[in-house]
Scaffold this active site. Structure first.
Site, PDB file in Angstrom:
ATOM      1  N   CYS A   1      55.841  90.081  20.216  1.00 41.79           N
ATOM      2  CA  CYS A   1      56.567  88.836  19.940  1.00 41.79           C
ATOM      3  C   CYS A   1      57.439  88.925  18.684  1.00 41.79           C
ATOM      4  CB  CYS A   1      55.590  87.676  19.822  1.00 41.79           C
ATOM      5  SG  CYS A   1      54.522  87.500  21.264  1.00 41.79           S
TER       6      CYS A   1
ATOM      7  N   HIS B   1      58.627  82.419  16.150  1.00 38.78           N
ATOM      8  CA  HIS B   1      58.258  82.761  17.524  1.00 38.78           C
ATOM      9  C   HIS B   1      57.612  81.549  18.189  1.00 38.78           C
ATOM     10  CE1 HIS B   1      56.282  84.351  20.967  1.00 38.78           C
ATOM     11  NE2 HIS B   1      55.092  84.409  20.406  1.00 38.78           N
TER      12      HIS B   1
ATOM     13  N   ASN C   1      55.699  80.565  26.252  1.00 38.35           N
ATOM     14  CA  ASN C   1      55.749  81.686  25.313  1.00 38.35           C
ATOM     15  C   ASN C   1      56.372  82.867  26.051  1.00 38.35           C
ATOM     16  OD1 ASN C   1      55.188  84.003  23.834  1.00 38.35           O
ATOM     17  ND2 ASN C   1      53.167  83.328  23.180  1.00 38.35           N
TER      18      ASN C   1
END
Length: 336
Positions: free
Chosen positions: A114, A251, A281
């Site tokens: 990420c 993120h 996500n």
């Protein structure tokens, strides 16, 4: 050293929506529970025959269309992903061929989960500002639905698929990359993983399912502690103050993670941009998606200072403060 800037951006998400109501039919959960704990309402899911390279190519095509950009003079392709089509060849090489980028262009994948997009952006800045390269294509993309266990309530509610792409080019004498911070803590490697050739890390036996496994509690504690410290280090390296940051783009892991990070920084939550509400996500794609959403909505403007901060498996983290200097769009973006 030469200056460098982000000149164009594009994004892509698959058309299929997986809503919280859909998940109610798959696992023991409900819309209220998911929204309260994550802030996520929908996520996009790639087709069975749609892979990370497809997401990347579509994001670059969106960039080219909107900004009237040619990629025939790109001399490096960097793809940040945790879900490559193959162990090898790289997604970057597949994208180079599919989009007709010259054979003289370098092409590599970067694996930092990420945090991958910010790592790739940092690398692109180094390549351009050093004068070794003059036009670098940076893509953050993941097809996490292909490695998500949809019988696991703790992870199936989180992840989606998408891609974001930017061009980094020479900025003349002015550098629009103002400061950065990188870090890693491999002692927490067992908290987010997908098994490969090895079956243990740090002496911990791993679940050899081939699917994404996450200890959300441990990742949450690490991120809420680490990211605010990392942000302060970015600002110190840039000689800047948090009050000068127009937008903070962490993120998009979980809204309940972004909130305490902003609280610890004493940064207004209203100035934090995220892409998780309708895309979930998306790992390496989450930051460029959030940036592009801000641009599409007219929030993010040239001249503003944007602080990007990625964090995730590794455990790795990376931050970058940039002054936005996009070229004018020639075509209005179509809705995602």
């Amino acid at each position: 050293m030469k200056g460098a800037r982000i000149t164009a951006i594009g994004s892509y998400v698959p058309s299929r929506r997986l809503t919280n109501t859909d998940l109610e039919q798959m696992v023991d959960t409900n819309d209220e529970w998911i929204v309260q704990r994550t802030g996520i309402r929908e996520r996009r899911i790639s087709r069975a025959d749609e892979y990370t390279s497809d997401l990347c190519a579509a994001a670059v095509q969106d960039l080219m269309k909107r900004y009237g950009k040619s990629i025939q003079d790109v001399d490096m392709v960097l793809v940040a992903t945790s879900t490559p089509d193959f162990s090898f060849p790289s997604v970057a090489a597949i994208v180079q061929n599919r989009l007709g980028i010259p054979l003289t262009s370098g092409a590599i994948d970067m694996s930092a989960a990420c945090a991958g997009f910010v790592y790739a952006l940092h690398t692109a800045h180094a390549l351009v500002s050093s004068g070794l390269h003059h036009k670098v294509l940076v893509i953050g993309a993941d097809a996490l639905s292909k490695i998500t266990d949809y019988t696991d309530r703790s992870t199936s509610i989180l992840f989606g698929d998408g891609a974001g792409a930017v061009l980094v080019e020479s900025g003349g004498d002015k550098d629009h990359f103002l400061g950065f911070n990188l870090g890693s803590d491999g002692s927490g490697a067992q908290h987010v993983y997908r098994t490969g050739l090895a079956d243990k890390v740090n002496g911990v036996e791993l679940a050899a399912t081939g699917m994404l496994v996450q200890n959300g509690r441990e990742v949450f504690k690490w991120a809420v502690r680490t990211v605010p410290q990392g942000v302060q280090q970015v600002l110190q390296n840039a000689g800047a103050d948090l009050a000068e940051v127009d937008w903070f783009i962490p993120h998009s892991a979980n809204l309940r993670m972004i909130e305490p990070i902003c609280e610890r920084l004493k940064y207004p939550f209203e100035q934090a941009l995220y892409s998780l509400e309708y895309f979930g996500n998306t790992s390496a794609a989450s930051i460029p998606l959030a940036l592009d959403l801000g641009i599409r909505e007219g929030k993010v403007q040239n001249g503003q200072r944007i602080l990007l901060y990625g964090f995730g498996a590794g455990l790795t983290h990376a931050g970058q403060l940039v002054s936005l200097s996009l070229d004018p769009q020639v075509v209005a973006p179509t809705p995602l």
